[in-house]
Design a protein around this motif. Structure first.
Motif, PDB file in Angstrom:
ATOM      1  N   ILE A   9      -6.234  -0.232   2.768  1.00 51.38           N
ATOM      2  CA  ILE A   9      -5.236  -0.439   1.721  1.00 51.38           C
ATOM      3  C   ILE A   9      -5.489  -1.743   0.967  1.00 51.38           C
ATOM      4  N   ASN A  50      -5.038   0.845   8.609  1.00 54.43           N
ATOM      5  CA  ASN A  50      -4.035   1.597   9.384  1.00 54.43           C
ATOM      6  C   ASN A  50      -4.717   2.848   9.918  1.00 54.43           C
ATOM      7  N   GLY A  61       0.832  -1.209   0.000  1.00 55.47           N
ATOM      8  CA  GLY A  61       0.000   0.000   0.000  1.00 55.47           C
ATOM      9  C   GLY A  61       0.857   1.246   0.000  1.00 55.47           C
ATOM     10  N   ASP A  92      -6.626   4.681   6.959  1.00 52.63           N
ATOM     11  CA  ASP A  92      -6.154   4.168   5.673  1.00 52.63           C
ATOM     12  C   ASP A  92      -6.685   2.755   5.487  1.00 52.63           C
ATOM     13  N   HIS A 118      -0.399   4.061  15.886  1.00 54.07           N
ATOM     14  CA  HIS A 118      -0.885   3.469  14.638  1.00 54.07           C
ATOM     15  C   HIS A 118      -1.504   2.125  14.969  1.00 54.07           C
ATOM     16  N   CYS A 165     -15.198   1.764  -0.741  1.00 54.04           N
ATOM     17  CA  CYS A 165     -14.085   0.839  -0.951  1.00 54.04           C
ATOM     18  C   CYS A 165     -14.649  -0.408  -1.618  1.00 54.04           C
ATOM     19  N   ALA A 200      -0.765   4.982  -0.580  1.00 54.43           N
ATOM     20  CA  ALA A 200      -2.081   4.904   0.049  1.00 54.43           C
ATOM     21  C   ALA A 200      -2.562   6.292   0.449  1.00 54.43           C
ATOM     22  N   GLU A 201      -3.821   6.564   0.102  1.00 59.19           N
ATOM     23  CA  GLU A 201      -4.426   7.840   0.471  1.00 59.19           C
ATOM     24  C   GLU A 201      -5.398   7.595   1.609  1.00 59.19           C
ATOM     25  N   PRO A 202      -5.419   8.452   2.630  1.00 61.15           N
ATOM     26  CA  PRO A 202      -6.414   8.290   3.682  1.00 61.15           C
ATOM     27  C   PRO A 202      -7.826   8.437   3.101  1.00 61.15           C
ATOM     28  N   VAL A 203      -8.765   7.649   3.609  1.00 63.43           N
ATOM     29  CA  VAL A 203     -10.128   7.755   3.102  1.00 63.43           C
ATOM     30  C   VAL A 203     -10.962   8.638   4.031  1.00 63.43           C
ATOM     31  N   ILE A 205      -6.571   9.444  11.381  1.00 68.68           N
ATOM     32  CA  ILE A 205      -6.381   9.192   9.946  1.00 68.68           C
ATOM     33  C   ILE A 205      -6.703   7.725   9.712  1.00 68.68           C
ATOM     34  N   CYS A 217      -7.702   1.214  -1.188  1.00 67.72           N
ATOM     35  CA  CYS A 217      -9.044   1.766  -1.376  1.00 67.72           C
ATOM     36  C   CYS A 217      -8.878   3.142  -1.982  1.00 67.72           C
TER      37      CYS A 217
END
Ligand SMILES: *[C@@H]1O[C@H](CO)[C@@H](O)[C@H](O)[C@H]1NC(C)=O
Ligand SMILES: *[C@@H]1O[C@H](CO)[C@@H](O)[C@H](O)[C@H]1NC(C)=O
Ligand SMILES: *[C@@H]1O[C@H](CO)[C@@H](O)[C@H](O)[C@H]1NC(C)=O
Length: 149
Positions: free
Chosen positions: A40, A58, A15, A38, A108, A47, A20-23, A36, A42
């Motif tokens: 992965i 994450n 990812g 994530d 995290h 998603c 990977a972009e935060p959703v 945040i 998505c």
């Protein structure tokens, strides 16, 4: 040294490579700040989750209280009805979080969402909570997903 659910380290590494972009998620009562999420991979919402695959999760958050424990509770909300969803490891302290959780620290939470091949092809909302010693939600987020073959 952090303990990460091992299967997902690989997924997360992939990812990370794919950027990977935060959703965008809906907060459902987190006590933590600066969350945040994530998933992965998505790339866009909902998603699209393919059967037989594992998706990385994450969640980065800043604690606002201390806790000895952290326990994940996951639901799939289908037509407004929350259905409990069993994840392989519900102990947050074994999923990237170094316990005890201290106040005002960044963590995290690393886990995964296994999509079994027997799941129906439906659209639903995933609700993911991480509860502290007192049963309060350290974080609670909801994300729309679509299960696909
Ligand atoms: C989780 O996400 C945070 C924030 O985006 C990032 O800094 C961290 O490296 C990620 N952790 C893993 C194991 O991918
Ligand atoms: C913080 O945690 C302590 C110990 O578990 C608890 O007594 C207290 O109510 C918590 N405070 C908040 C604001 O949740
Ligand atoms: C929380 O931690 C940050 C960074 O370490 C610090 O600047 C801030 O003063 C702390 N806030 C509280 C309420 O302890």
């Amino acid at each position: 040294m952090q303990v990460v659910c091992p299967v997902f380290a690989v997924l997360l590494a992939l990812g990370a490579l794919c950027g990977a972009e935060p959703v965008k998620f809906k907060d459902c009562g987190s006590t933590a700040g600066k969350i945040i999420v994530d998933i992965i991979p998505c790339p866009s919402l909902p998603c699209v989750l393919h059967k037989g695959q594992n998706y990385g999760v994450n969640v980065t958050f800043a604690s606002t209280n201390s806790s000895q424990t952290s326990t994940a509770v996951v639901h799939g909300i289908l037509a407004g009805i929350p259905i409990p969803f069993k994840i392989p490891n519900d102990d947050g302290c074994k999923c990237g979080i170094q316990c005890p959780i201290r106040d005002n620290q960044s963590y995290h939470y690393i886990n995964s969402l296994p999509i079994k091949s027997e799941y129906p092809s439906v659209k639903l909302v995933v609700k993911w909570e991480l509860k502290d010693d007192n049963g309060n939600d350290i974080f609670c987020w909801m994300i729309p997903v679509e299960i696909s073959s």
